[in-house]
Design a protein around this motif. Structure first.
Motif, PDB file in Angstrom:
ATOM      1  N   THR C  52       0.828  -1.204   0.000  1.00 27.49           N
ATOM      2  CA  THR C  52       0.000   0.000   0.000  1.00 27.49           C
ATOM      3  C   THR C  52       0.864   1.256   0.000  1.00 27.49           C
ATOM      4  O   THR C  52       0.386   2.326  -0.333  1.00 27.49           O
ATOM      5  CB  THR C  52      -0.924   0.065   1.230  1.00 27.49           C
ATOM      6  OG1 THR C  52      -0.118   0.084   2.403  1.00 27.49           O
ATOM      7  CG2 THR C  52      -1.867  -1.110   1.278  1.00 27.49           C
ATOM      8  N   GLY C  57       3.025   9.270  -0.048  1.00 27.77           N
ATOM      9  CA  GLY C  57       2.227  10.478   0.036  1.00 27.77           C
ATOM     10  C   GLY C  57       2.849  11.619  -0.749  1.00 27.77           C
ATOM     11  O   GLY C  57       4.053  11.840  -0.698  1.00 27.77           O
ATOM     12  N   ALA C  61      -1.481  15.915  -1.553  1.00 27.78           N
ATOM     13  CA  ALA C  61      -2.378  15.004  -0.845  1.00 27.78           C
ATOM     14  C   ALA C  61      -3.184  15.708   0.246  1.00 27.78           C
ATOM     15  O   ALA C  61      -3.743  15.058   1.108  1.00 27.78           O
ATOM     16  CB  ALA C  61      -1.587  13.856  -0.248  1.00 27.78           C
ATOM     17  N   ASP C  62      -3.225  17.032   0.208  1.00 30.11           N
ATOM     18  CA  ASP C  62      -3.993  17.733   1.220  1.00 30.11           C
ATOM     19  C   ASP C  62      -5.480  17.435   1.099  1.00 30.11           C
ATOM     20  O   ASP C  62      -6.201  17.359   2.082  1.00 30.11           O
ATOM     21  CB  ASP C  62      -3.765  19.235   1.090  1.00 30.11           C
ATOM     22  CG  ASP C  62      -2.550  19.629   1.892  1.00 30.11           C
ATOM     23  OD1 ASP C  62      -2.019  18.747   2.594  1.00 30.11           O
ATOM     24  OD2 ASP C  62      -2.139  20.788   1.816  1.00 30.11           O
ATOM     25  N   ASN C  63      -5.928  17.258  -0.107  1.00 29.28           N
ATOM     26  CA  ASN C  63      -7.341  16.956  -0.289  1.00 29.28           C
ATOM     27  C   ASN C  63      -7.540  15.451  -0.372  1.00 29.28           C
ATOM     28  O   ASN C  63      -6.805  14.757  -1.072  1.00 29.28           O
ATOM     29  CB  ASN C  63      -7.850  17.629  -1.559  1.00 29.28           C
ATOM     30  CG  ASN C  63      -7.895  19.128  -1.397  1.00 29.28           C
ATOM     31  OD1 ASN C  63      -8.313  19.630  -0.348  1.00 29.28           O
ATOM     32  ND2 ASN C  63      -7.400  19.843  -2.384  1.00 29.28           N
ATOM     33  N   PRO C  64      -8.505  14.961   0.362  1.00 28.79           N
ATOM     34  CA  PRO C  64      -8.689  13.518   0.419  1.00 28.79           C
ATOM     35  C   PRO C  64      -9.129  12.942  -0.927  1.00 28.79           C
ATOM     36  O   PRO C  64      -9.796  13.609  -1.712  1.00 28.79           O
ATOM     37  CB  PRO C  64      -9.789  13.348   1.462  1.00 28.79           C
ATOM     38  CG  PRO C  64     -10.495  14.640   1.479  1.00 28.79           C
ATOM     39  CD  PRO C  64      -9.493  15.678   1.168  1.00 28.79           C
ATOM     40  N   VAL C  65      -8.709  11.718  -1.163  1.00 28.45           N
ATOM     41  CA  VAL C  65      -9.132  11.012  -2.363  1.00 28.45           C
ATOM     42  C   VAL C  65     -10.587  10.605  -2.163  1.00 28.45           C
ATOM     43  O   VAL C  65     -10.905   9.875  -1.237  1.00 28.45           O
ATOM     44  CB  VAL C  65      -8.258   9.760  -2.573  1.00 28.45           C
ATOM     45  CG1 VAL C  65      -8.665   9.052  -3.850  1.00 28.45           C
ATOM     46  CG2 VAL C  65      -6.798  10.128  -2.595  1.00 28.45           C
ATOM     47  N   GLY C  66     -11.449  11.092  -2.997  1.00 28.76           N
ATOM     48  CA  GLY C  66     -12.865  10.821  -2.790  1.00 28.76           C
ATOM     49  C   GLY C  66     -13.288   9.483  -3.360  1.00 28.76           C
ATOM     50  O   GLY C  66     -12.475   8.698  -3.855  1.00 28.76           O
ATOM     51  N   GLU C  67     -14.599   9.224  -3.266  1.00 23.97           N
ATOM     52  CA  GLU C  67     -15.149   8.005  -3.855  1.00 23.97           C
ATOM     53  C   GLU C  67     -15.085   8.122  -5.371  1.00 23.97           C
ATOM     54  O   GLU C  67     -15.262   9.184  -5.937  1.00 23.97           O
ATOM     55  CB  GLU C  67     -16.609   7.843  -3.429  1.00 23.97           C
ATOM     56  CG  GLU C  67     -16.798   7.588  -1.950  1.00 23.97           C
ATOM     57  CD  GLU C  67     -16.146   6.309  -1.491  1.00 23.97           C
ATOM     58  OE1 GLU C  67     -16.142   5.332  -2.255  1.00 23.97           O
ATOM     59  OE2 GLU C  67     -15.622   6.283  -0.373  1.00 23.97           O
ATOM     60  N   ARG C  74     -13.722  -2.303  -5.675  1.00 25.98           N
ATOM     61  CA  ARG C  74     -12.776  -2.486  -4.577  1.00 25.98           C
ATOM     62  C   ARG C  74     -13.436  -3.227  -3.423  1.00 25.98           C
ATOM     63  O   ARG C  74     -12.849  -4.107  -2.826  1.00 25.98           O
ATOM     64  CB  ARG C  74     -12.302  -1.133  -4.084  1.00 25.98           C
ATOM     65  CG  ARG C  74     -11.284  -0.497  -4.988  1.00 25.98           C
ATOM     66  CD  ARG C  74     -10.426   0.463  -4.181  1.00 25.98           C
ATOM     67  NE  ARG C  74      -9.666   1.302  -5.084  1.00 25.98           N
ATOM     68  CZ  ARG C  74     -10.098   2.474  -5.516  1.00 25.98           C
ATOM     69  NH1 ARG C  74     -11.264   2.933  -5.141  1.00 25.98           N
ATOM     70  NH2 ARG C  74      -9.349   3.188  -6.327  1.00 25.98           N
ATOM     71  N   GLU C  75     -14.681  -2.811  -3.106  1.00 22.19           N
ATOM     72  CA  GLU C  75     -15.368  -3.480  -1.995  1.00 22.19           C
ATOM     73  C   GLU C  75     -15.479  -4.965  -2.268  1.00 22.19           C
ATOM     74  O   GLU C  75     -15.339  -5.793  -1.373  1.00 22.19           O
ATOM     75  CB  GLU C  75     -16.758  -2.871  -1.795  1.00 22.19           C
ATOM     76  CG  GLU C  75     -16.713  -1.490  -1.183  1.00 22.19           C
ATOM     77  CD  GLU C  75     -18.064  -1.008  -0.693  1.00 22.19           C
ATOM     78  OE1 GLU C  75     -19.036  -1.777  -0.762  1.00 22.19           O
ATOM     79  OE2 GLU C  75     -18.134   0.143  -0.227  1.00 22.19           O
ATOM     80  N   TRP C  78     -11.757  -6.517  -1.817  1.00 23.93           N
ATOM     81  CA  TRP C  78     -11.199  -6.465  -0.465  1.00 23.93           C
ATOM     82  C   TRP C  78     -12.128  -7.073   0.565  1.00 23.93           C
ATOM     83  O   TRP C  78     -11.682  -7.808   1.456  1.00 23.93           O
ATOM     84  CB  TRP C  78     -10.888  -5.016  -0.078  1.00 23.93           C
ATOM     85  CG  TRP C  78      -9.694  -4.477  -0.794  1.00 23.93           C
ATOM     86  CD1 TRP C  78      -9.687  -3.679  -1.900  1.00 23.93           C
ATOM     87  CD2 TRP C  78      -8.326  -4.739  -0.480  1.00 23.93           C
ATOM     88  NE1 TRP C  78      -8.404  -3.423  -2.288  1.00 23.93           N
ATOM     89  CE2 TRP C  78      -7.539  -4.050  -1.440  1.00 23.93           C
ATOM     90  CE3 TRP C  78      -7.672  -5.471   0.512  1.00 23.93           C
ATOM     91  CZ2 TRP C  78      -6.153  -4.081  -1.432  1.00 23.93           C
ATOM     92  CZ3 TRP C  78      -6.287  -5.494   0.524  1.00 23.93           C
ATOM     93  CH2 TRP C  78      -5.543  -4.813  -0.439  1.00 23.93           C
ATOM     94  N   LEU C  79     -13.427  -6.748   0.474  1.00 22.02           N
ATOM     95  CA  LEU C  79     -14.328  -7.144   1.554  1.00 22.02           C
ATOM     96  C   LEU C  79     -14.950  -8.511   1.309  1.00 22.02           C
ATOM     97  O   LEU C  79     -14.921  -9.367   2.188  1.00 22.02           O
ATOM     98  CB  LEU C  79     -15.410  -6.071   1.732  1.00 22.02           C
ATOM     99  CG  LEU C  79     -14.801  -4.704   2.053  1.00 22.02           C
ATOM    100  CD1 LEU C  79     -15.851  -3.619   2.016  1.00 22.02           C
ATOM    101  CD2 LEU C  79     -14.130  -4.747   3.416  1.00 22.02           C
TER     102      LEU C  79
END
Lengths: 106, 827, 227
Positions: C52, C57, C61-67, C74-75, C78-79
């Motif tokens: 990972t 970084g 990378a100040d702004n979060p990676v959105g959906e 991915r769900e 991974w899940l």
């Protein structure tokens, strides 16, 4: 509150049925069982029967969760509670299958 | 009003009293959360010193440092302190401090209860510390198995300190759990529906419900064992119809959920911190919630896996082995959800992330060894060896301490308002991480080579010496690391520079306030429309400070926050919190009189203290409520809401409902214990079962029917503007009938010292009596409040509370009295 | 690690990974298999964790990676794949294996079985023998080698636990209950045993020895009461 009950309900019912089957197993192996005129074979039948009933209850609960009358207020609670309903079905099959395979009181 | 003026006014309203007095009268969650966490860390240091004593003793074979008696106290207290006086209170403290901030509330649901719980924790913990320094600490292991812990194996006062002190401390766990539950469900920012709740709150909701249903079996076990020790009621003595296995069931019915009660908040910390460290959002929010709920509930069905070597039939072992492997599935879902989150984000190796990596490396090993000991035959070998010691430390340190350290560094700006300047933290991390694995990795092996846990020393020649020496060296490295963490935090708290708001660029509401957090949290309560409100609206903090949310007007100097609908988060009521008061510490002190009286066998103290507690509680509740003036409140944005005290189900009703959940679990455990003894215990049946008779059951049944009817009648008359007395009189008559039936059962029973059956009758009947008395007391109280003007035709919430307790008393009377008569009626 | 095992005199050894009988042997095998599986899983998770960080970084990378659209996929991976199915399959196999072994280790009816009685107390063990009713030995249990032996375990005071690591797992001595443990030693010899449940200040010294005899020695013991 319906959302919270939907989410916690299915596995709570699993805990109740799982414990009840454990209690029944204790009864089968206690001195009360022969005192009732029953044998270990009866015990096996009773345990497997209880297991099947428990699976039926969990399946019924999944059906109830789909009913309009208990519709959740948030979509999240709907999804999560249905998943957990199925989890409870898997859980009761998984955690109580020994009634069918292991020795009863040894 | 300018933001600065609003800040000053709200601070004046919410801050604690000035000077030393403030410590004892504060009811603000900002203070109490810090006090809880600080006290827990003090206990961690004490427990850690005990751990060092253990490692010093075991470093070499045939050490003469400690004898077996002292060593027994040391390992018992190490486990007891770390579990009950460190881990659980630290979780409570973190929940108390952070939850209102994350949820967008100004305080928890019951501020005085927070303070009461804290003081019970301090007083109960002090009892145990006193015992330790006086050399009379509990010495039969932290799970206190009778008969060793009972009068047979421990005739001294040692075990009493554990049973009474820990029960006292558990009051704080139960009270914290009640208010965490009510707070999460009802005290949120407007618009924060369940699907927008921070993931940490979901975890804590599961944990709080687990505490409410997991701790009562332990409290019951402690009550029964103390009754056995003090009065000879033989619940665990096999010759008189008891069974030592009953204790193990009750203890592990608590003890296994306990492990997950400790792990889940830590998982909540990871689910909160890890996405921020990876500059992304949590993968599979709904999945993680489902996994947390599944883990929480499944963990109740695996208690017997601590009892695989007790000779229980293989089928029963198989049930619990299967269920134990099953809990690994939701754990796996969470682990992979976190890995997937890192995968989709851009992880940055800041200090909190370092601790999270430490968590992964450690907890995964602990989980895998956990699956191993869930396999019955392997557990027959590993049980009670150092393998299990190593396993549980991997789970608890890896799964709890490391994530909480990640959280500590993550939230430090909020707690102290300062940047991290001195970079001791990284060094401390590596010392702790390496030291931990040096201590515990090889310990698995020494367990498989046959080293038992709890031996005060060992002979050479088993291949154990090298591993034990390495473990001890690792233990001291770990201790130095933890020491550095504390120095790091202390130094930074005092010297580092001030920090700006939201230093990590996180999205949750706790970062919408200034650092350190002001006493009132939010200058006005924002409306929330996303799961990460600060990502959704970066200007939100300024709008909150400018008073653009709700309740931004510091009205009448009252401490106010909003009550919302559970599912949708729409605001429904305004609650007014009580101001600073010494009442909680006084109540905790008087409550302590009950426990102290039991401990010292000065039994006259017990009824005196009980009277004091009842009087103080009446005083406590008197200040709540409304006399009908100022019912509606304009909260802003054109919304007019009623005061929470005036609605049919006021906060006290919700608190009662969840307290009764714990109470019902206690009662269910009691009935379980009774059924267990009837089924399994040797030396049953007792010399005689109760003769059913006719009058007793009939009187009892009449009471069960009349009491709930009476209180409903009182409510109906009240709401029509009439008098409550006829209904209340009926309710009281019903209560009296139930009490009569319970007393008749006790009088018909034999001496409780003769057989566990008779002792159980006394306990069940006593339980019914206590609840009947509580219900009657509340009915009378509500009637008195009617005359004082707090209860009125349009404000009948307090009658609803009395009704709830009356219904509960009737149900337990019905079940309890029937259970007493059942064996006699059948045979 | 193997050297450590070898250094230990067999006489004193309490090692569960140096089995001297069938029960301890299947459990030791179980352990080695679980260790191998656990190591593989651990390495797998650590590799995933390390990977990972393949994109370190970056400054923006100040702004979060959105959906994004890939979230559902991915769900699933991974899940559902890794989180749900992977553990379920591994655990089902392990559970079945564990239960089969557990069943096999139970004291089943067997005409060859020899019964002895172990009575725990603070802090000694008393052993008596179904085949020689008058015989009582203290802290030494005699058994025939290569013969299944049922140990009927009881206590007169607190809880103890009967454990001979090289022969079998442990079983508790509970007040009022009699528990039966099946043990067997492949060869004649002396095997160390301990009480495994903490039982008070004398816990450390609560030890015993199992002496497994050949057929001759066993009958001599039964008749003479001495090995």
């Amino acid at each position: 509150m319906i959302d919270v009950i939907r989410i916690f309900g299915p596995l709570f019912v699993w805990f109740a049925t799982f414990s009840a089957i454990y209690g029944l197993q204790g009864l089968v192996c206690s001195e009360h069982w022969p005192a009732l005129g029953l044998t270990l074979s009866h015990g096996r039948v009773a345990l497997v029967g209880a297991w099947l009933v428990a699976i039926g209850i969990q399946l019924g609960l999944v059906a109830v969760l789909q009913m309009r009358r208990v519709a959740p207020a948030t979509g999240l609670a709907g999804d999560v509670s249905i998943w957990l309903g199925w989890s409870a079905v898997v859980a009761i099959i998984w955690s109580s299958f020994p009634v069918a395979v292991t020795s009863t009181c040894g | 009003m300018s933001p600065l003026r609003r800040h000053r006014q709200l601070t004046r309203i919410w801050q604690s009293d000035p000077g030393w007095k403030g410590w004892f009268t504060t009811v603000n969650h900002n203070d109490l959360g810090r006090m809880f966490m600080g006290t827990a860390i003090v206990f961690f240091l004490i427990g850690g010193i005990l751990a060092m004593l253990i490692r010093a003793q075991l470093a070499t074979p045939r050490s003469a440092f400690m004898g077996p008696e002292v060593y027994a106290q040391v390992f018992t207290m190490h486990g007891t302190i770390m579990m009950f006086l460190f881990a659980i209170p630290l979780i409570e403290g973190a929940a108390i401090y952070f939850l209102p901030k994350m949820l967008g509330a100004r305080d928890l649901a019951f501020p005085r209860l927070t303070a009461f719980g804290y003081w019970c924790y301090v007083f109960g913990g002090s009892m145990l510390l006193f015992a330790m320094f006086a050399g009379i600490a509990p010495d039969s292991g932290w799970f206190l198995y009778p008969p060793l812990s009972s009068t047979l194996g421990s005739p001294g006062i040692n075990s009493d300190f554990w049973l009474i002190g820990i029960t006292f401390v558990e009051i704080s766990a139960i009270s914290a759990a009640v208010e965490i539950t009510v707070t999460i469900l009802r005290y949120r920012a407007p618009g924060m529906s369940l699907d927008k709740m921070p993931i940490f709150a979901w975890y804590l909701l599961v944990v709080a419900l687990m505490i409410l249903t997991g701790f009562p079996p332990l409290i019951l076990g402690s009550v029964l064992l103390e009754l056995e020790r003090a009065f000879g009621w033989p619940f665990f003595q096999v010759a008189q119809g008891g069974d030592s296995l009953l204790w193990q069931h009750l203890f592990w019915l608590f003890g296994h959920p306990e492990v997950y009660i400790i792990f889940l908040p830590a998982a909540g910390v990871i689910s909160t911190v890890l996405p921020v460290m990876a500059r992304t959002t949590l993968l599979g929010y709904a999945w993680v919630i489902a996994a947390a709920v599944a883990l929480g509930v499944l963990s109740f069905g695996i208690w017997v896996h601590h009892m695989f070597a007790t000779g229980i039939p293989h089928m029963a072992l198989a049930f619990f082995s299967a269920a134990s492997t099953l809990v690994a599935v939701p754990t796996g879902i969470q682990i992979f959800a976190w890995l997937g989150t890192l995968w989709k984000g851009r992880p940055q190796l800041k200090l909190p992330m370092l601790w999270i990596i430490g968590f992964f490396a450690t907890f995964v090993i602990g989980g895998l060894t956990g699956v191993m000991v869930a396999v019955v035959p392997f557990d027959w070998q590993a049980h009670d060896t150092h393998f299990v010691v190593a396993h549980m430390h991997y789970v608890l340190v890896g799964g709890f301490v490391f994530p909480f350290l990640a959280g500590l560094y993550y939230w430090m700006p909020l707690l102290t308002g300062r940047k991290r300047f001195f970079r001791l933290g990284e060094t401390a991390f590596w010392l702790v991480f390496v030291g931990f694995h040096v201590t515990f990795l090889a310990m698995h092996w020494v367990g498989l080579l046959g080293q038992r846990r709890r031996t005060f020393t060992y002979e050479g020649g088993h291949g154990w010496e090298v591993i034990n020496l390495i473990s001890s060296i690792g233990g001291f490295i770990t201790a130095i690391g933890f020491g550095l963490v504390i120095i790091d935090i202390a130094v930074n708290t005092v010297f580092a520079a001030r920090i700006r708001r939201d230093p990590w660029r996180a999205g949750t509401l706790e970062w919408a306030m200034a650092n350190p957090s002001p006493a009132y949290n939010f200058a006005s309560l924002p409306r929330v429309s996303a799961r990460d409100p600060l990502y959704d609206d970066p200007a939100l903090p300024h709008r909150i400070a400018r008073g653009e949310g709700y309740l931004g007007d510091a009205y009448k100097g009252q401490r106010e926050t909003l009550v919302v609908d559970i599912a949708t988060g729409e605001p429904l009521q305004v609650v007014v919190f009580p101001p600073n008061t010494p009442l909680p510490i006084i109540l905790a002190f008087v409550t302590g009189g009950i426990f102290l009286g039991l401990l010292t066998k000065l039994y006259w103290m017990v009824p005196l203290s009980l009277i004091g507690v009842a009087a103080l509680m009446a005083l406590w509740a008197w200040g709540l409520g409304s006399r009908g003036d100022d019912v509606m409140r304009d909260v802003g944005h054109g919304l007019n809401l009623p005061r929470a005290a005036t609605v049919p189900q006021p906060p006290g009703w919700w608190g009662s409902a969840f307290l009764l959940l714990a109470d019902a679990t206690f009662f269910a455990s009691l009935i379980f214990g009774y059924a267990f003894l009837w089924t399994v215990a040797p030396n049953w049946p007792p010399p005689a079962y109760l003769e059913p008779g006719i009058i007793g059951p009939l009187v009892g049944l009449a009471g069960v029917v009349v009491a709930p009817f009476g209180i409903r009648l009182a409510e109906r008359h009240l709401r029509r503007g009439g008098t409550m007395w006829p209904g209340v009189a009926l309710a009281l008559a019903g209560a009296a009938a139930m009490a009569t039936a319970a007393i008749m059962a006790v009088r018909a029973a034999a001496d409780p010292e003769l057989h566990a059956y008779d002792a159980i009758i006394w306990v069940i009947a006593g339980y019914v009596l206590v609840h009947v008395a509580l219900a009657a007391g509340m009915s009378i109280y509500a009637t008195v409040r009617r005359y004082a003007g707090y209860v009125a035709p349009d404000r009948f919430g307090e009658v609803r509370i009395a009704r709830l307790w009356t219904d509960y008393a009737s149900v337990v009377a019905l079940i309890g009295l029937a259970a007493l008569q059942l064996p006699g009626a059948v045979t | 690690m193997t050297t450590l095992v070898l250094l230990v005199g067999c006489e004193n050894s309490l090692s569960t990974v140096d089995p001297a009988g069938p029960a301890a042997n299947v459990i030791a095998t179980l352990w080695w298999i679980m260790l191998a599986g656990a190591t593989l899983i651990f390495v797998f998770v650590m590799v995933l964790l390390a990977l990972t960080f393949r994109r370190p970084g970056v400054a923006d990378a100040d702004n979060p990676v959105g959906e994004d659209g890939a979230a559902r996929g991915r769900e699933k991976v991974w899940l559902v794949g890794l989180g749900l199915c992977f553990p379920l399959v591994v655990l089902a196999a392990l559970l079945a294996y564990g239960l089969v072994i557990g069943e096999r280790l139970l004291p089943r009816d067997d005409p060859a079985v020899v019964t002895v009685h172990a009575e725990g107390r603070q802090w000694e063990w008393r052993f008596s023998y179904a085949d020689a009713p008058d015989l009582v030995t203290e802290n030494v249990l005699h058994i025939p080698a290569a013969t299944p032996v049922d140990v009927r375990i009881t206590t007169v005071d607190v809880i103890h636990s009967f454990w001979v690591p090289r022969l079998a797992g442990k079983l508790d001595a509970l007040p009022g209950h009699e528990n039966v443990l099946r043990i067997e030693a492949w060869k004649p010899g002396r095997y160390a045993g301990v009480s495994a449940e903490y039982n008070g200040p004398g816990f450390l010294g609560h030890r015993f020895v199992v002496i497994a005899h050949d057929a001759e020695g066993w009958s001599a013991f039964l008749t003479d009461g001495a090995p």
